[in-house]
Design a protein around this motif. Structure first.
Motif, PDB file in Angstrom:
ATOM      1  N   ALA A 114     -31.599-122.989  -9.546  1.00 48.71           N
ATOM      2  CA  ALA A 114     -30.353-123.301  -8.844  1.00 48.71           C
ATOM      3  C   ALA A 114     -30.001-122.131  -7.929  1.00 48.71           C
ATOM      4  CB  ALA A 114     -29.225-123.535  -9.850  1.00 48.71           C
ATOM      5  N   ASP A 115     -29.320-122.451  -6.838  1.00 46.71           N
ATOM      6  CA  ASP A 115     -28.877-121.389  -5.924  1.00 46.71           C
ATOM      7  C   ASP A 115     -27.575-120.790  -6.430  1.00 46.71           C
ATOM      8  OD1 ASP A 115     -31.002-121.610  -4.225  1.00 46.71           O
ATOM      9  OD2 ASP A 115     -30.028-123.081  -2.918  1.00 46.71           O
ATOM     10  N   VAL A 116     -27.535-119.468  -6.434  1.00 39.11           N
ATOM     11  CA  VAL A 116     -26.342-118.781  -6.924  1.00 39.11           C
ATOM     12  C   VAL A 116     -25.843-117.819  -5.848  1.00 39.11           C
ATOM     13  CG1 VAL A 116     -25.436-117.204  -8.687  1.00 39.11           C
ATOM     14  CG2 VAL A 116     -27.179-118.890  -9.308  1.00 39.11           C
ATOM     15  N   LYS A 117     -24.550-117.914  -5.577  1.00 40.86           N
ATOM     16  CA  LYS A 117     -23.934-116.973  -4.632  1.00 40.86           C
ATOM     17  C   LYS A 117     -23.299-115.841  -5.425  1.00 40.86           C
ATOM     18  CE  LYS A 117     -20.949-116.689  -0.684  1.00 40.86           C
ATOM     19  NZ  LYS A 117     -20.135-117.398   0.277  1.00 40.86           N
ATOM     20  N   ILE A 118     -23.664-114.617  -5.094  1.00 42.57           N
ATOM     21  CA  ILE A 118     -23.178-113.472  -5.854  1.00 42.57           C
ATOM     22  C   ILE A 118     -21.727-113.171  -5.486  1.00 42.57           C
ATOM     23  CG2 ILE A 118     -23.559-111.020  -6.410  1.00 42.57           C
ATOM     24  CD1 ILE A 118     -25.813-113.065  -7.291  1.00 42.57           C
ATOM     25  N   THR A 119     -20.865-113.175  -6.516  1.00 40.66           N
ATOM     26  CA  THR A 119     -19.446-112.900  -6.277  1.00 40.66           C
ATOM     27  C   THR A 119     -19.014-111.574  -6.902  1.00 40.66           C
ATOM     28  OG1 THR A 119     -19.024-114.213  -8.252  1.00 40.66           O
ATOM     29  CG2 THR A 119     -18.737-115.318  -6.121  1.00 40.66           C
ATOM     30  N   ASN A 120     -19.681-111.189  -7.966  1.00 43.34           N
ATOM     31  CA  ASN A 120     -19.264-109.999  -8.691  1.00 43.34           C
ATOM     32  C   ASN A 120     -20.484-109.191  -9.150  1.00 43.34           C
ATOM     33  OD1 ASN A 120     -17.969-108.097 -10.267  1.00 43.34           O
ATOM     34  ND2 ASN A 120     -17.485-109.525 -11.933  1.00 43.34           N
ATOM     35  N   PRO A 121     -21.007-108.365  -8.239  1.00 44.36           N
ATOM     36  CA  PRO A 121     -22.211-107.622  -8.608  1.00 44.36           C
ATOM     37  C   PRO A 121     -21.897-106.458  -9.541  1.00 44.36           C
ATOM     38  CG  PRO A 121     -21.567-107.118  -6.341  1.00 44.36           C
ATOM     39  CD  PRO A 121     -20.560-108.086  -6.862  1.00 44.36           C
ATOM     40  N   ARG A 122     -22.571-106.409 -10.660  1.00 44.25           N
ATOM     41  CA  ARG A 122     -22.414-105.272 -11.577  1.00 44.25           C
ATOM     42  C   ARG A 122     -23.756-104.583 -11.690  1.00 44.25           C
ATOM     43  NH1 ARG A 122     -19.222-107.003 -16.009  1.00 44.25           N
ATOM     44  NH2 ARG A 122     -17.442-108.218 -15.275  1.00 44.25           N
ATOM     45  N   ARG A 123     -23.719-103.395 -12.279  1.00 45.65           N
ATOM     46  CA  ARG A 123     -24.949-102.603 -12.377  1.00 45.65           C
ATOM     47  C   ARG A 123     -25.999-103.307 -13.247  1.00 45.65           C
ATOM     48  NH1 ARG A 123     -23.730 -97.126 -14.866  1.00 45.65           N
ATOM     49  NH2 ARG A 123     -22.473 -96.838 -13.007  1.00 45.65           N
ATOM     50  N   MET A 124     -25.562-103.865 -14.368  1.00 49.64           N
ATOM     51  CA  MET A 124     -26.512-104.454 -15.303  1.00 49.64           C
ATOM     52  C   MET A 124     -26.935-105.873 -14.933  1.00 49.64           C
ATOM     53  SD  MET A 124     -26.938-101.901 -17.044  1.00 49.64           S
ATOM     54  CE  MET A 124     -28.049-102.414 -18.333  1.00 49.64           C
ATOM     55  N   ALA A 125     -26.073-106.569 -14.221  1.00 48.44           N
ATOM     56  CA  ALA A 125     -26.387-107.948 -13.832  1.00 48.44           C
ATOM     57  C   ALA A 125     -25.499-108.329 -12.662  1.00 48.44           C
ATOM     58  CB  ALA A 125     -26.140-108.897 -15.004  1.00 48.44           C
ATOM     59  N   LEU A 126     -25.979-109.253 -11.845  1.00 49.48           N
ATOM     60  CA  LEU A 126     -25.181-109.746 -10.733  1.00 49.48           C
ATOM     61  C   LEU A 126     -24.544-111.064 -11.174  1.00 49.48           C
ATOM     62  CD1 LEU A 126     -27.824-109.208  -7.861  1.00 49.48           C
ATOM     63  CD2 LEU A 126     -26.083-107.589  -8.678  1.00 49.48           C
ATOM     64  N   TYR A 127     -23.208-111.128 -11.106  1.00 47.77           N
ATOM     65  CA  TYR A 127     -22.518-112.354 -11.494  1.00 47.77           C
ATOM     66  C   TYR A 127     -22.242-113.194 -10.255  1.00 47.77           C
ATOM     67  CZ  TYR A 127     -21.835-110.620 -16.218  1.00 47.77           C
ATOM     68  OH  TYR A 127     -22.049-110.181 -17.498  1.00 47.77           O
ATOM     69  N   GLY A 128     -22.403-114.503 -10.401  1.00 46.52           N
ATOM     70  CA  GLY A 128     -22.176-115.346  -9.236  1.00 46.52           C
ATOM     71  C   GLY A 128     -21.807-116.758  -9.609  1.00 46.52           C
ATOM     72  N   GLU A 129     -21.745-117.594  -8.593  1.00 50.21           N
ATOM     73  CA  GLU A 129     -21.394-118.996  -8.798  1.00 50.21           C
ATOM     74  C   GLU A 129     -22.534-119.893  -8.353  1.00 50.21           C
ATOM     75  OE1 GLU A 129     -17.840-119.347  -6.495  1.00 50.21           O
ATOM     76  OE2 GLU A 129     -16.748-118.082  -7.945  1.00 50.21           O
ATOM     77  N   ILE A 130     -22.800-120.899  -9.164  1.00 52.06           N
ATOM     78  CA  ILE A 130     -23.853-121.852  -8.823  1.00 52.06           C
ATOM     79  C   ILE A 130     -23.376-122.721  -7.665  1.00 52.06           C
ATOM     80  CG2 ILE A 130     -25.154-123.845  -9.661  1.00 52.06           C
ATOM     81  CD1 ILE A 130     -25.046-122.534 -12.461  1.00 52.06           C
ATOM     82  N   LEU A 131     -24.197-122.821  -6.634  1.00 52.47           N
ATOM     83  CA  LEU A 131     -23.856-123.687  -5.507  1.00 52.47           C
ATOM     84  C   LEU A 131     -24.347-125.088  -5.832  1.00 52.47           C
ATOM     85  CD1 LEU A 131     -24.913-121.368  -2.540  1.00 52.47           C
ATOM     86  CD2 LEU A 131     -22.642-121.621  -3.565  1.00 52.47           C
ATOM     87  N   LYS A 132     -23.444-126.007  -5.852  1.00 49.75           N
ATOM     88  CA  LYS A 132     -23.813-127.392  -6.205  1.00 49.75           C
ATOM     89  C   LYS A 132     -24.427-128.091  -4.991  1.00 49.75           C
ATOM     90  CE  LYS A 132     -21.863-127.620 -10.424  1.00 49.75           C
ATOM     91  NZ  LYS A 132     -21.290-126.361 -10.661  1.00 49.75           N
TER      92      LYS A 132
END
Ligand code: 5AD
Ligand code: SF4
Length: 438
Positions: free
Chosen positions: A418-436
């Motif tokens: 799935a395509d994910v747009k990064i909204t909250n990049p952190r050092r350990m992992a990049l958090y994002g939202e799945i693009l529907k």
């Protein structure tokens, strides 16, 4: 209640060890009727698949055996496998009498024999398992680890691995391709090719009549198997990163754009003492070429500080390479003298506190770089293969270029892209939202 025997297995070390454990699990399941358990106290057989690359895990092994032998069921057996088994052999039985058998990293196929013979020790590093047909077991349904070679032909002066895994033998391409086909037929999306030195593939086969095939050709052949969506591999050696290899890496769309380039040191003088076979300039040339050829390529590395003879100036060279290449991921270690290795005999060993200080400087520098890299991913869109459902309601997976990415989602996404747009990049992992999909 099932009456099958229970196997508890702990795996330390590299991806090779993970794969060896999978082979052990498959052999014991298919031929001896063992079933995996996560509960040590339920196990009839406890296996520790060990690593000997640094001293710490070796120390830990003996304290762990102590803990396990107290907690285990009374008649449960303990076996030690892997690189420390290869290295210490018989000595393990002497030091830890609660251990029933010792099975080396190159003797995995003998596991069914080992579990039946108390006092069994098999650590022969000339043993050739390159064509052994192991059963199938995968830790991940979506990712298949596949060995392409065993052993290592290099002689890096710090490294114990050639002494635990023996000479390098490539696994024949038809065996590898058959494994790849089997893996995708049973649901694997990602093929992870493994070897101590993957881009030296094809130099020696057990069957001398086999036609030569290099790693670049193998990558192309694997990518042509129907159903393969992603290919990763580890570890390549910077010395063998010729143009042909970089071109295949850059142009084959199935190959994930993430390259491990173990630097070890940025100083040409130290690289020579390590017998790495390349210079600082060659390493930089390859890394820059890679960045030029492949947009958004992810480069990871391994670095050792305080190798014997490392001066402040040599260490500065390492920092210089880290600043220039800006690795997306770095594994760094203080040099640990290992038995059987040349460097352990070098006269100019570095005091431990100097090593600790250098390690801290290096890691602080890299943390700074990593924070900048992470932040700059904000707003980008990555295609993620989701593999894990987490307790916190997030699902996790990797982008093609190996960023760890998390998003809110459910188990429907597991094993899918799935395509994910990064909204909250952190050092350990990049958090994002799945693009529907619309
Ligand atoms: N001391 C410290 N680190 C080591 N490595 C290998 N041998 C040693 C050693 N003796 C590191 C290297 C290698 C990684 C798997 O472990 O960086 O790439
Ligand atoms: Fe892997 Fe090397 Fe550790 Fe053996 S010693 S498990 S090859 S990292």
């Amino acid at each position: 209640m099932s009456m099958s025997k229970k196997l508890y297995i702990e795996t330390i070390g590299c991806a090779m060890n993970v794969r060896d454990s999978e082979h052990i699990i498959a052999e014991l399941r298919d031929k001896e009727g063992y079933e995996l358990t996560n509960e040590l106290t339920q196990a009839d057989l406890i296996l520790i698949n060990t690593c000997s690359v640094r001293e710490k895990p070796v120390h830990k092994l003996f304290s762990e055996i102590g803990v396990f032998s107290k907690k285990k069921k009374e008649d449960a057996k303990i076996g030690v496998c892997g690189c420390t088994a290869s290295h210490l052999g018989e000595e393990i039985l002497k030091k830890a009498p609660s251990v029933s058998f010792v099975l080396g990293a190159r003797n995995v196929s003998k596991i069914t024999q080992a579990v039946k013979e108390d006092g069994f020790v098999q650590t022969d590093i000339d043993y050739d398992e390159s064509e052994y047909a192991f059963g199938d077991f995968r830790s991940s349904p979506y990712k298949a680890y596949i060995n392409i070679s065993i052993g290592c032909d290099k002689s890096c002066t710090y490294c114990i691995v050639p002494h635990t895994r023996g000479d390098e033998i490539s696994i024949p391409p038809d065996i590898i391709l058959k494994e790849v086909k089997k893996a995708v037929q049973s649901g694997a999306k990602e093929i992870f090719l493994l070897g101590q030195n993957v881009n030296n593939y094809g130099v020696r086969f057990s069957d001398k009549s086999l036609k030569k095939m290099d790693f670049s050709d193998l990558l192309d052949a694997v990518s042509e198997v129907d159903g393969v969506e992603r290919i990763r591999f580890t570890s390549p050696h910077p010395l063998h990163m010729d143009d042909k290899f970089l071109n295949v890496f850059a142009s084959n769309e199935k190959i994930c754009k993430s390259m491990h380039m173990p630097l070890q040191s940025g100083s040409t003088k130290i690289l020579k003492a390590m017998k790495r076979g390349y210079t600082k300039e060659w390493f930089l040339d390859r890394a820059f070429k890679l960045r030029d050829m492949v947009k958004d390529v992810h480069i990871s590395t391994d670095v050792i500080v305080a190798f014997p003879g490392e001066s402040e100036e040599d260490f500065e060279d390492t920092l210089d390479v880290v600043k220039k290449v800006r690795f997306e991921q770095m594994f760094s270690f203080k040099y640990s003298p290992r038995p059987l290795t040349k460097a352990a005999e070098y006269p100019n060993q570095i005091p431990s506190d100097v090593g600790s200080r250098r390690l801290k400087i290096l890691q602080d520098l890299h943390t700074e770089i990593l924070d900048e890299i992470s932040l700059s991913q904000k707003g980008k869109v990555f295609e993620v293969l989701f593999e894990e459902l987490r307790a916190d309601g997030f699902i996790a997976g990797r982008s093609d270029n190996n960023f760890l990415i998390r998003a809110k989602g459910d188990k429907e996404y597991l094993g899918k892209f799935a395509d994910v747009k990064i909204t909250n990049p952190r050092r350990m992992a990049l958090y994002g939202e799945i693009l529907k999909d619309e």
